[in-house]
Design an enzyme around this catalytic site. Sequence first.
Site, PDB file in Angstrom:
ATOM      1  N   GLY A 130      15.865   5.790  36.553  1.00  0.00           N
ATOM      2  CA  GLY A 130      16.530   6.119  35.293  1.00  0.00           C
ATOM      3  C   GLY A 130      17.220   4.862  34.772  1.00  0.00           C
ATOM      4  N   ILE A 156      10.116  11.871  28.478  1.00  0.00           N
ATOM      5  CA  ILE A 156       9.436  10.962  27.548  1.00  0.00           C
ATOM      6  C   ILE A 156       9.387  11.587  26.148  1.00  0.00           C
ATOM      7  CG2 ILE A 156       7.322   9.637  27.124  1.00  0.00           C
ATOM      8  CD1 ILE A 156       9.009   8.861  29.685  1.00  0.00           C
ATOM      9  N   THR A 157      10.124  10.954  25.227  1.00  0.00           N
ATOM     10  CA  THR A 157      10.223  11.476  23.859  1.00  0.00           C
ATOM     11  C   THR A 157       8.866  11.421  23.167  1.00  0.00           C
ATOM     12  OG1 THR A 157      12.506  10.716  23.728  1.00  0.00           O
ATOM     13  CG2 THR A 157      11.403  11.174  21.631  1.00  0.00           C
ATOM     14  N   ARG A 268      39.616  24.254   2.710  1.00  0.00           N
ATOM     15  CA  ARG A 268      40.293  25.209   3.611  1.00  0.00           C
ATOM     16  C   ARG A 268      41.815  25.218   3.379  1.00  0.00           C
ATOM     17  NH1 ARG A 268      40.192  29.578   6.944  1.00  0.00           N
ATOM     18  NH2 ARG A 268      41.420  29.256   8.828  1.00  0.00           N
ATOM     19  N   GLU A 363      18.209   5.427  25.963  1.00  0.00           N
ATOM     20  CA  GLU A 363      18.067   3.982  25.676  1.00  0.00           C
ATOM     21  C   GLU A 363      19.189   3.164  26.341  1.00  0.00           C
ATOM     22  OE1 GLU A 363      16.437   2.608  22.056  1.00  0.00           O
ATOM     23  OE2 GLU A 363      15.320   4.453  21.679  1.00  0.00           O
ATOM     24  N   SER A 366      26.107   4.438  28.478  1.00  0.00           N
ATOM     25  CA  SER A 366      27.253   3.582  28.124  1.00  0.00           C
ATOM     26  C   SER A 366      27.582   2.631  29.275  1.00  0.00           C
ATOM     27  CB  SER A 366      28.472   4.450  27.807  1.00  0.00           C
ATOM     28  OG  SER A 366      28.261   5.138  26.597  1.00  0.00           O
TER      29      SER A 366
END
Length: 382
Positions: A130, A156-157, A268, A363, A366
């Site tokens: 990963g 996998i996108t 509101r 991608e 952090s």
Amino acid sequence: MALDIETRNQLVSTIERFVRERLVPLEHRVSEDDAVPDDIIQEMRELGLFGLSIPEEYGGLGLNMDEEVAVAFELGKTSPAFRSVVGTNIGIGSQGIVMFGNDEQKNEWLPKLATGEAVASFALTEPNAGSDSAAVETKAIRDGDVYVINGTKRFITNANKASVFTLMARSDPDKKGAGGVSSFIVPSDLPGITIGKPDKKMGQQGAHICDVIFEDVRLPAKYLLGAEGEGFKNAMRILDRGRLHISAVCVGVAERLIKDAVEYAVDRKQFGERIADFQLIQAMLADSQTEAYAGRCMVLDAAKKRDAGENVVMESSCCKLFCSEMVGRVADRAVQIFGGSGYVSEYSVERFYRDVRIFRIYEGTSQIQQLVIARNMIKQVG
Ligand code: COS
């Protein structure tokens, strides 16, 4: 070459209108159906969205990074699932071929990717690789004029729509780590490739991620992408660019959420007043606005530096770290400003709150961005 200012403004305003008029009204439906309608995908093709970053000689718009992030800011102003439809063709799926492909490879794939006739997907992540991308276990072993591929890629996108994968696999099993990895172009219709069922996710319904399983796939050797053993570095170079694009999308989502939050706060009423007039609400709005503005500035700065040929490895990671964390905070404040209404799915902030969580993970998490930034800082002093 950069677009002239008028063409650039025209492009951005066309995308802004498309997002506002065509995509925003469909957000709820796309989330419910977990699918982007075909007619919208066709409109995206006609607008040239699939080919934004593909050079003009191959039929794309050939945008530079500064122009691409300007478009990504606009695409960010609706459900990220829409951007995901074109995201891999603009970014991590196609850019390996643009950056490292030979003429034959470019001529075969880029025109189809530019029009959206073909979808590209980026196959790096694995069950045991990963954040540690250099640990890929998928093997691509040379056997005469083919590579024989075996292994499993995960999350996998766009795998279920892909015509072609940019695959990172270990071509030298004796070499551990980055040096043994090569990159390949893999047509998805080769025998031995199985695509798993899309994973059920926390957010971004309409965007799909799947496992891809390779079993004795015989890939013609002409599909080696770049030099043998360079696959890890190629992946990192592709991701440097992708991280800037994702950062721009984060800024766009933040700006959308701020707009929704301000409109809600003006509308509101509580204690007989607009909640927008309460200073504690104003503080949240002001913090979000300041952070989104900072994100926009840093993304534009890094994109311009990249266009000028500077190395922006560190800046890309700075952008990805800040913008993905920033949009998380902005989404959290938006829910808070909406109060109980922010927790129910009738309003879009609840959905965005879930959608943005992945920005801090894909991608490069952090923590990986922090690592890249700090390593570069240390390298600069020796
Ligand atoms: N551009 C070019 N080369 C790069 C590079 C980059 N951005 N980053 C690293 N390299 C090179 C290094 O210079 C090194 O080369 P040499 O062996 O010639 O010295 C080689 O690649 C190995 O680099 P490094 O030692 O830094 O590799 P690590 O295994 O320590 O990994 C991290 C570095 C953790 C930063 C990397 O694995 C990473 O980014 N992981 C996250 C992956 C990711 O984003 N996954 C999401 C999947 S896509 S949705």
